[in-house]
Scaffold this motif. Structure first.
Motif, PDB file in Angstrom:
ATOM      1  N   GLN A  95       0.828  -1.195   0.000  1.00  0.00           N
ATOM      2  CA  GLN A  95       0.000   0.000   0.000  1.00  0.00           C
ATOM      3  C   GLN A  95       0.869   1.254   0.000  1.00  0.00           C
ATOM      4  OE1 GLN A  95      -2.568   0.744   3.320  1.00  0.00           O
ATOM      5  NE2 GLN A  95      -4.011   1.911   2.088  1.00  0.00           N
ATOM      6  N   ARG A  96       1.985   1.172   0.742  1.00  0.00           N
ATOM      7  CA  ARG A  96       2.895   2.309   0.810  1.00  0.00           C
ATOM      8  C   ARG A  96       3.413   2.677  -0.587  1.00  0.00           C
ATOM      9  NH1 ARG A  96       8.091   3.796   1.464  1.00  0.00           N
ATOM     10  NH2 ARG A  96       8.499   5.438   2.970  1.00  0.00           N
ATOM     11  N   SER A  97       3.757   1.660  -1.372  1.00  0.00           N
ATOM     12  CA  SER A  97       4.285   1.971  -2.701  1.00  0.00           C
ATOM     13  C   SER A  97       3.185   2.516  -3.615  1.00  0.00           C
ATOM     14  CB  SER A  97       4.996   0.762  -3.313  1.00  0.00           C
ATOM     15  OG  SER A  97       4.082  -0.276  -3.529  1.00  0.00           O
ATOM     16  N   GLU A  98       1.926   2.084  -3.384  1.00  0.00           N
ATOM     17  CA  GLU A  98       0.821   2.659  -4.149  1.00  0.00           C
ATOM     18  C   GLU A  98       0.621   4.128  -3.798  1.00  0.00           C
ATOM     19  OE1 GLU A  98      -2.814   0.414  -3.845  1.00  0.00           O
ATOM     20  OE2 GLU A  98      -1.779  -1.432  -4.361  1.00  0.00           O
ATOM     21  N   VAL A  99       0.744   4.421  -2.495  1.00  0.00           N
ATOM     22  CA  VAL A  99       0.599   5.809  -2.057  1.00  0.00           C
ATOM     23  C   VAL A  99       1.726   6.658  -2.648  1.00  0.00           C
ATOM     24  CG1 VAL A  99       0.611   7.352  -0.059  1.00  0.00           C
ATOM     25  CG2 VAL A  99      -0.633   5.204   0.055  1.00  0.00           C
ATOM     26  N   LEU A 100       2.948   6.119  -2.621  1.00  0.00           N
ATOM     27  CA  LEU A 100       4.081   6.848  -3.191  1.00  0.00           C
ATOM     28  C   LEU A 100       3.871   7.124  -4.678  1.00  0.00           C
ATOM     29  CD1 LEU A 100       7.274   5.271  -1.563  1.00  0.00           C
ATOM     30  CD2 LEU A 100       6.398   7.591  -1.279  1.00  0.00           C
ATOM     31  N   ALA A 101       3.337   6.125  -5.384  1.00  0.00           N
ATOM     32  CA  ALA A 101       3.084   6.301  -6.810  1.00  0.00           C
ATOM     33  C   ALA A 101       2.025   7.381  -7.034  1.00  0.00           C
ATOM     34  CB  ALA A 101       2.640   4.977  -7.432  1.00  0.00           C
ATOM     35  N   ALA A 102       1.024   7.423  -6.148  1.00  0.00           N
ATOM     36  CA  ALA A 102      -0.013   8.449  -6.263  1.00  0.00           C
ATOM     37  C   ALA A 102       0.574   9.834  -6.022  1.00  0.00           C
ATOM     38  CB  ALA A 102      -1.153   8.167  -5.279  1.00  0.00           C
ATOM     39  N   VAL A 103       1.496   9.939  -5.056  1.00  0.00           N
ATOM     40  CA  VAL A 103       2.166  11.214  -4.788  1.00  0.00           C
ATOM     41  C   VAL A 103       2.941  11.650  -6.030  1.00  0.00           C
ATOM     42  CG1 VAL A 103       4.009  12.321  -3.448  1.00  0.00           C
ATOM     43  CG2 VAL A 103       2.338  10.878  -2.290  1.00  0.00           C
ATOM     44  N   ALA A 104       3.619  10.697  -6.658  1.00  0.00           N
ATOM     45  CA  ALA A 104       4.379  11.009  -7.875  1.00  0.00           C
ATOM     46  C   ALA A 104       3.441  11.491  -8.981  1.00  0.00           C
ATOM     47  CB  ALA A 104       5.172   9.788  -8.338  1.00  0.00           C
ATOM     48  N   ARG A 105       2.269  10.851  -9.108  1.00  0.00           N
ATOM     49  CA  ARG A 105       1.302  11.293 -10.126  1.00  0.00           C
ATOM     50  C   ARG A 105       0.771  12.677  -9.806  1.00  0.00           C
ATOM     51  NH1 ARG A 105      -0.516   6.150  -9.446  1.00  0.00           N
ATOM     52  NH2 ARG A 105      -2.420   6.859  -8.442  1.00  0.00           N
ATOM     53  N   ALA A 106       0.597  12.974  -8.503  1.00  0.00           N
ATOM     54  CA  ALA A 106       0.141  14.310  -8.113  1.00  0.00           C
ATOM     55  C   ALA A 106       1.161  15.354  -8.561  1.00  0.00           C
ATOM     56  CB  ALA A 106      -0.085  14.383  -6.607  1.00  0.00           C
ATOM     57  N   HIS A 107       2.444  15.032  -8.400  1.00  0.00           N
ATOM     58  CA  HIS A 107       3.497  15.968  -8.819  1.00  0.00           C
ATOM     59  C   HIS A 107       3.552  16.091 -10.337  1.00  0.00           C
ATOM     60  CE1 HIS A 107       5.233  16.971  -4.977  1.00  0.00           C
ATOM     61  NE2 HIS A 107       5.253  15.688  -4.637  1.00  0.00           N
ATOM     62  N   ALA A 108       3.280  14.982 -11.014  1.00  0.00           N
ATOM     63  CA  ALA A 108       3.368  14.982 -12.474  1.00  0.00           C
ATOM     64  C   ALA A 108       2.117  15.582 -13.111  1.00  0.00           C
ATOM     65  CB  ALA A 108       3.593  13.558 -12.984  1.00  0.00           C
ATOM     66  N   GLY A 109       1.094  15.841 -12.289  1.00  0.00           N
ATOM     67  CA  GLY A 109      -0.128  16.428 -12.818  1.00  0.00           C
ATOM     68  C   GLY A 109      -1.076  15.418 -13.430  1.00  0.00           C
ATOM     69  N   THR A 110      -0.850  14.140 -13.179  1.00  0.00           N
ATOM     70  CA  THR A 110      -1.731  13.113 -13.732  1.00  0.00           C
ATOM     71  C   THR A 110      -2.570  12.452 -12.646  1.00  0.00           C
ATOM     72  OG1 THR A 110       0.008  11.447 -13.560  1.00  0.00           O
ATOM     73  CG2 THR A 110      -0.187  12.603 -15.645  1.00  0.00           C
ATOM     74  N   TYR A 111      -2.549  13.017 -11.442  1.00  0.00           N
ATOM     75  CA  TYR A 111      -3.319  12.407 -10.355  1.00  0.00           C
ATOM     76  C   TYR A 111      -4.812  12.455 -10.681  1.00  0.00           C
ATOM     77  CZ  TYR A 111      -5.355  11.392  -5.884  1.00  0.00           C
ATOM     78  OH  TYR A 111      -6.095  10.822  -4.882  1.00  0.00           O
ATOM     79  N   GLY A 112      -5.513  11.377 -10.359  1.00  0.00           N
ATOM     80  CA  GLY A 112      -6.959  11.333 -10.573  1.00  0.00           C
ATOM     81  C   GLY A 112      -7.328  10.815 -11.943  1.00  0.00           C
ATOM     82  N   LYS A 113      -6.319  10.537 -12.770  1.00  0.00           N
ATOM     83  CA  LYS A 113      -6.610   9.934 -14.065  1.00  0.00           C
ATOM     84  C   LYS A 113      -6.227   8.464 -14.019  1.00  0.00           C
ATOM     85  CE  LYS A 113      -6.118  13.853 -17.207  1.00  0.00           C
ATOM     86  NZ  LYS A 113      -4.982  14.753 -17.029  1.00  0.00           N
ATOM     87  N   CYS A 114      -7.050   7.640 -14.649  1.00  0.00           N
ATOM     88  CA  CYS A 114      -6.774   6.223 -14.697  1.00  0.00           C
ATOM     89  C   CYS A 114      -5.485   5.986 -15.486  1.00  0.00           C
ATOM     90  CB  CYS A 114      -7.954   5.506 -15.352  1.00  0.00           C
ATOM     91  SG  CYS A 114      -7.644   3.768 -15.650  1.00  0.00           S
ATOM     92  N   VAL A 115      -4.559   5.170 -14.933  1.00  0.00           N
ATOM     93  CA  VAL A 115      -3.284   4.940 -15.603  1.00  0.00           C
ATOM     94  C   VAL A 115      -3.447   4.070 -16.843  1.00  0.00           C
ATOM     95  CG1 VAL A 115      -1.845   5.253 -13.561  1.00  0.00           C
ATOM     96  CG2 VAL A 115      -2.729   2.990 -14.111  1.00  0.00           C
TER      97      VAL A 115
END
Ligand SMILES: [Zn+2]
Length: 110
Positions: free
Chosen positions: A58-78
């Motif tokens: 779960q921690r790595s999923e959260v980290l990946a979400a943080v990275a997507r937030a920084h990349a501006g792709t958070y909230g979009k289906c990968v």
């Protein structure tokens, strides 16, 4: 859910997970050693190990979400690029797929 809120939630989850992992590890150092010589039964350390593994996942999923937030792709289906529904993000801020793609992904893993 705003990006600010999402990032705050992700931050809190990360802090919680780090703390839980650290507590489990300090209380059950035997769980990592794959030997049952520390007084714990095999099934016991197996259970702890499974819990640790789940939290690390779960921690790595959260980290990946943080990275997507920084990349501006958070909230979009990968997978399909469509927005992940707000209700899903409320329940699981670290979700990286819409419901349909997650179901497909889960099926392909089995
Ligand atoms: Zn999708």
């Amino acid at each position: 859910m705003s990006l600010d809120t999402a990032q705050k939630r992700l931050d809190e989850m990360l802090t919680d997970l780090d703390r839980s992992i650290a507590v489990l590890q300090s209380e059950h150092p035997e769980a990592e050693q794959h030997t049952a010589d520390a007084g714990a039964s095999l099934s016991d350390s197996g259970r702890i190990e499974a819990a640790l593994e789940a939290m690390r996942g779960q921690r790595s999923e959260v980290l990946a979400a943080v990275a997507r937030a920084h990349a501006g792709t958070y909230g979009k289906c990968v997978d399909c690029g469509l927005p992940v529904p707000d209700g899903r993000l409320e329940a699981r801020p670290e979700a990286c797929r819409c419901v349909a793609c997650q179901a497909k992904h889960d099926r392909s893993r089995r």
